[in-house]
Enzyme design. Sequence first.
Site, PDB file in Angstrom:
ATOM      1  N   GLY A   1      74.292  33.630  94.473  1.00  0.00           N
ATOM      2  CA  GLY A   1      74.025  34.750  93.583  1.00  0.00           C
ATOM      3  C   GLY A   1      73.108  34.380  92.443  1.00  0.00           C
ATOM      4  O   GLY A   1      73.243  34.883  91.327  1.00  0.00           O
ATOM      5  N   ALA A   2      72.126  33.512  92.705  1.00  0.00           N
ATOM      6  CA  ALA A   2      71.279  32.979  91.637  1.00  0.00           C
ATOM      7  C   ALA A   2      69.977  33.750  91.454  1.00  0.00           C
ATOM      8  O   ALA A   2      69.085  33.289  90.745  1.00  0.00           O
ATOM      9  CB  ALA A   2      70.964  31.512  91.912  1.00  0.00           C
ATOM     10  N   SER A   3      69.846  34.904  92.062  1.00  0.00           N
ATOM     11  CA  SER A   3      68.597  35.659  91.946  1.00  0.00           C
ATOM     12  C   SER A   3      68.477  36.375  90.606  1.00  0.00           C
ATOM     13  O   SER A   3      67.397  36.843  90.235  1.00  0.00           O
ATOM     14  CB  SER A   3      68.471  36.667  93.090  1.00  0.00           C
ATOM     15  N   ARG A   4      69.593  36.470  89.878  1.00  0.00           N
ATOM     16  CA  ARG A   4      69.584  37.165  88.576  1.00  0.00           C
ATOM     17  C   ARG A   4      70.838  36.790  87.785  1.00  0.00           C
ATOM     18  O   ARG A   4      71.689  36.057  88.270  1.00  0.00           O
ATOM     19  CB  ARG A   4      69.524  38.686  88.783  1.00  0.00           C
TER      20      ARG A   4
ATOM     21  N   ILE B   1      73.934  35.653  85.499  1.00  0.00           N
ATOM     22  CA  ILE B   1      74.534  34.384  85.089  1.00  0.00           C
ATOM     23  C   ILE B   1      74.118  33.247  86.004  1.00  0.00           C
ATOM     24  O   ILE B   1      73.847  32.135  85.539  1.00  0.00           O
ATOM     25  CB  ILE B   1      76.069  34.521  85.034  1.00  0.00           C
TER      26      ILE B   1
ATOM     27  N   LYS C   1      71.185  37.147  98.587  1.00  0.00           N
ATOM     28  CA  LYS C   1      70.713  38.090  99.595  1.00  0.00           C
ATOM     29  C   LYS C   1      69.406  38.777  99.216  1.00  0.00           C
ATOM     30  O   LYS C   1      68.681  39.242 100.098  1.00  0.00           O
ATOM     31  CB  LYS C   1      71.766  39.182  99.846  1.00  0.00           C
TER      32      LYS C   1
ATOM     33  N   TYR D   1      89.833  44.709  93.231  1.00  0.00           N
ATOM     34  CA  TYR D   1      88.916  43.758  92.609  1.00  0.00           C
ATOM     35  C   TYR D   1      89.667  42.547  92.070  1.00  0.00           C
ATOM     36  O   TYR D   1      89.234  41.401  92.259  1.00  0.00           O
ATOM     37  CB  TYR D   1      88.145  44.435  91.481  1.00  0.00           C
TER      38      TYR D   1
ATOM     39  N   LYS E   1      89.090  38.486  92.792  1.00  0.00           N
ATOM     40  CA  LYS E   1      88.737  37.503  91.771  1.00  0.00           C
ATOM     41  C   LYS E   1      89.824  36.450  91.614  1.00  0.00           C
ATOM     42  O   LYS E   1      89.531  35.263  91.403  1.00  0.00           O
ATOM     43  CB  LYS E   1      88.485  38.189  90.423  1.00  0.00           C
TER      44      LYS E   1
END
Length: 293
Positions: A14-17, A19, A39, A165, A169
């Site tokens: 999830g490093a495209s934006r 945190i 993705k 959710y 988590k």
Amino acid sequence: MTETLEGKVLFITGASRGIGEAIALRAARDGAKIAVVAKTTEVHPTLPGTIYTAVEKIQKAGGEAIAIPCDIRDEIQVKKAIEKTVESFGGIDIVINNASAIFLKDIEETPVSRFDLMNQINSRGTWMVCKYALPYLKKSRNPHILTLAPPLNIKQRFFSPNTGYTISKYGMAMTVVGLSEEFKKYNIAVNALWPFTTILTSALKIVLTQRKDLISRNTAIMADAAYVILTKNSSECTGKFFIDETVLRQHGVTDFEKYSIIPGTKESEFSLSRFNDQEQFDELLKAKSKSKI
């Protein structure tokens, strides 16, 4: 801190934006090597950033980076992403489990497909990334796994009205509890990090169209807290659930103004992030700020 992240190989989901990208950019300042795993390969209509734009930013910040398209729900894609990282950089030193899905509705309004999505990405995806990264983390000199998950606090108000959710988590959090013990014999640190306040990510900006009352901090506070944790000795710092502000205060940071979205915001005015316990945090702040983590 015992070292920097110079030359370290980070595998960040999830490093495209948001945190994930912020943690990558902080590591890049040391000259780290980063696998941007997500993705998003094309510009999203409402969420900025792709794996390719993240790579460009990382390179400009002084790091090396590769873009790896990957849906962490898919076992084959996860295995290939791990292999691609090792082929490109020679190993893996750090795993950041940042990728996460969110849907904040009660059970009547939550489609089963959404429940499945959150649990497949959040708990199952985190567990699977750790599984396939393990052989390479074993070879690292100071290996870390850092998962963006809340402290396990079994209170009804943390579950309702978003039980689906919360389950997902807390599933991520339970991987920290279990794997920190499993991996202790390999000196692999397994920890969790969670924000004290809400963090202004692109996803939160969408929420703000309905919740204009949220007063948040920027992603840099999470990146700086992650940096402190990841530069600790892995054999001496594992199985912990860190809160960003607590980590930084204990490391001697006293100026938090730079993290404020609205300059001059008082501590009591920030919106608490989901799952936080104000009483527990108040007790932590009574301790000496420069005590060791």
